[in-house]
Enzyme design. Sequence first.
Site, short mmCIF file in Angstrom:
data_model
loop_
_atom_site.label_atom_id
_atom_site.label_comp_id
_atom_site.label_asym_id
_atom_site.label_seq_id
_atom_site.Cartn_x
_atom_site.Cartn_y
_atom_site.Cartn_z
N PHE A 96 5.07 0.91 5.39
CA PHE A 96 3.88 0.63 4.59
C PHE A 96 3.02 1.88 4.46
O PHE A 96 2.79 2.59 5.45
CB PHE A 96 3.00 -0.44 5.26
CG PHE A 96 3.64 -1.77 5.46
CD1 PHE A 96 3.51 -2.78 4.51
CD2 PHE A 96 4.36 -2.06 6.62
CE1 PHE A 96 4.08 -4.04 4.71
CE2 PHE A 96 4.92 -3.30 6.83
CZ PHE A 96 4.78 -4.30 5.87
N ASP A 97 2.49 2.12 3.28
CA ASP A 97 1.36 3.03 3.12
C ASP A 97 0.13 2.30 3.67
O ASP A 97 0.16 1.08 3.90
CB ASP A 97 1.19 3.36 1.64
CG ASP A 97 0.01 4.28 1.38
OD1 ASP A 97 -0.33 5.09 2.25
OD2 ASP A 97 -0.59 4.17 0.29
N GLY A 98 -0.97 3.03 3.88
CA GLY A 98 -2.17 2.42 4.43
C GLY A 98 -3.16 1.96 3.37
O GLY A 98 -3.22 0.77 3.02
N ASP A 129 1.05 2.45 -3.06
CA ASP A 129 0.30 2.17 -4.29
C ASP A 129 0.34 3.32 -5.28
O ASP A 129 -0.08 3.17 -6.43
CB ASP A 129 -1.17 1.86 -3.95
CG ASP A 129 -1.91 3.07 -3.41
OD1 ASP A 129 -2.94 3.45 -3.99
OD2 ASP A 129 -1.47 3.64 -2.40
N PHE A 152 6.54 0.41 0.88
CA PHE A 152 5.47 0.00 -0.03
C PHE A 152 4.43 1.11 -0.17
O PHE A 152 3.93 1.62 0.84
CB PHE A 152 4.77 -1.25 0.52
CG PHE A 152 5.64 -2.47 0.63
CD1 PHE A 152 5.90 -3.27 -0.48
CD2 PHE A 152 6.20 -2.83 1.85
CE1 PHE A 152 6.70 -4.40 -0.37
CE2 PHE A 152 7.00 -3.96 1.97
CZ PHE A 152 7.24 -4.74 0.85
#
Length: 359
Positions: free
Chosen positions: A202-204, A321, A319
């Site tokens: 995951f990105d943060g 954004d 993931f």
Amino acid sequence: MSEIKQSNSATSEERDEQDWNAAKAFFDNLKTNKPRPPKSQYAVTVAVSSRTLFNMVAERKIYEEEGLEKYVAHQVAHEDEPLKPGPAFQFVQALMNVNSRLRELYPDSEELFDIVLMTNNHAQVGVRLINSINHYDLTIERFCMTGGESPIGYLKAYMTNLYLSKDSEKVTEAIEEGIAAATMFMPEVENELSETQLRVAFDGDAVLFSDESEIIVKQQGLDSFFDHEKEFENKPLAQGPLKCFLEALGKLQKKFYLKNERMNCPIRTFLITARSAASSGARVLKTLRSWGLEVDEALFMAGAPKGPMLQKIKPHIYFDDQMFHIEGAKELGTISAHVPYGIGQKYHRGKLIEQTGKK
């Protein structure tokens, strides 16, 4: 009035429980080697579209260039030919492996992954999808084929924890409805992935967390961002669209920990963020702690490219954004999923995307 409402709700839940138990008793009496889907309220439900589960690029081209009728006719004519794996295929296989391990430790537990095929395909195409799923021995029993209508309205009915699609508009719609969702992309090269451990990266900001800090970076610069994060280090960030999926993974991980299987857990989670550790990392870790969540590995990249690190991690899904991070990951063989959320959608490689007005 509230007491009456609670009473009615309890009665409804009791009826649902009775209906489920009756159906389960019926199916349990039928002889089969296939495991039954778990109860939705206990399961971690992952809905995948047909174009993420399988590679349907050629079929999509027929649909776009020749229309629906020719597309359906092609699928029917080739329904005995299995479709090739798509970007979500290995992720689904990894979910199935976790289920197998959970069933070994907890034979009667309903806390499992439940994989649902969620597609706007015509029902006639369903035969080829079913044949392909059976060919690869995938455990997918729940189908939702909407015949051209958007499947988004069904996601809540299925109590979906994660929705994966190739259609960015549907993904955006799902996120707006409060459902964790992402647009999947096929990597440009193939990496060999673990067959025994589900690995999720995951990105943060704007993925696990809200975009509140990223807004400051974009609008005021890094120095203001560092000052802001230091000032609010002990204030948890608001949750982002994928926080609930990390939470669901954590609940399943704890079932392995309770059986002293932490070192042999078939789920491993990663945080890989563009933040720097010393200047802005503490708030991220304290936020996770305040939520009662943890990640197995946290990587603070301080603005360095994520692609090479992801190449070492080899996640089944990553993931982010920001599309430029997705593009970099794809080039090096990482199966990536774009989360269209937050201020980052207005920028590309740090530059504001010009908004063209209608003439």
